[in-house]
Design an enzyme around this catalytic site. Sequence first.
Site: not given
Length: 246
Positions: A21, A23, A69
């Site tokens: 996690d 980015n 996502n």
Amino acid sequence: MSLKEDINNKKLPKHIAIIMDGNGRWAKQKGMIRAFGHENGTKAVRRTVETCAELGVKNLTLYAFSTENWNRPKLEVQTLMKLLISSLKKEIKTLQDNNIKLTAIGSLKTLPEKVYKELQDVINLTKDNERMTLTLALSYGSREEILNTVKEISFKVKNNLISPENIDESIINEHLYTQNLPDVDLLIRTSGEQRISNFLLWQIAYAELYFTNVLWPDFTKEHLYEAIIEYQKRERRFGKTSEQLS
Ligand code: IPE
Ligand code: IPE
Ligand code: MG
């Protein structure tokens, strides 16, 4: 001096899982668009895969794209899917050279055709490799996985292939996407968030959890060593007393 020397090779986690996690925040800090963060995230993936293989970790599972996502902006989802295709193409040689087997867990049929095909190609090409199993969690959600497991077992019960009184933990394990993988020993999450985000809920029942503020693109070999050293310092009691263990 590298932290590597502090690692006890006899006490390596058999299965490391990582929630990669941060980015987006990494890119934002640099005044760049989120895609730039994802691109640099793939470099951290390569480093991590190589480091785990070198150390002798047998199973590494990476959370690359969750069922949730899909709710991101369409353009970001597209970017991630494109990146996935190019990374798979690019990394095939590294996987072969390092004798690494690629597998995937998740609702894979929901992936775009091109991604699905590329993924299956790499899975087939590397299926006999045995140094380490690298599992990508793609379009993965733990609740969806459990739901799917319940459905499959129910169908078997209905067709008299399994009787309800014989359902045990091993039957559930066999029907999860992770069927052949051992339980997770060490779960790492980068970026400072301290949550599970629907990842491997069943499989992490007794995992050691490790949270670091490092953003995923900045995650290096040394950060991984740190996590493993911390893991090795912990006493895993599995419900017993400390005295029982020694
Ligand atoms: C992780 O980084 C990659 C994926 C979830 C695909 P993020 O994209 O979640 O980055 P942040 O959390 O917004 O910083
Ligand atoms: C979890 O990260 C999913 C992946 C790393 C692929 P997210 O960034 O999507 O999780 P939340 O939304 O912060 O829980
Ligand atoms: Mg995130």
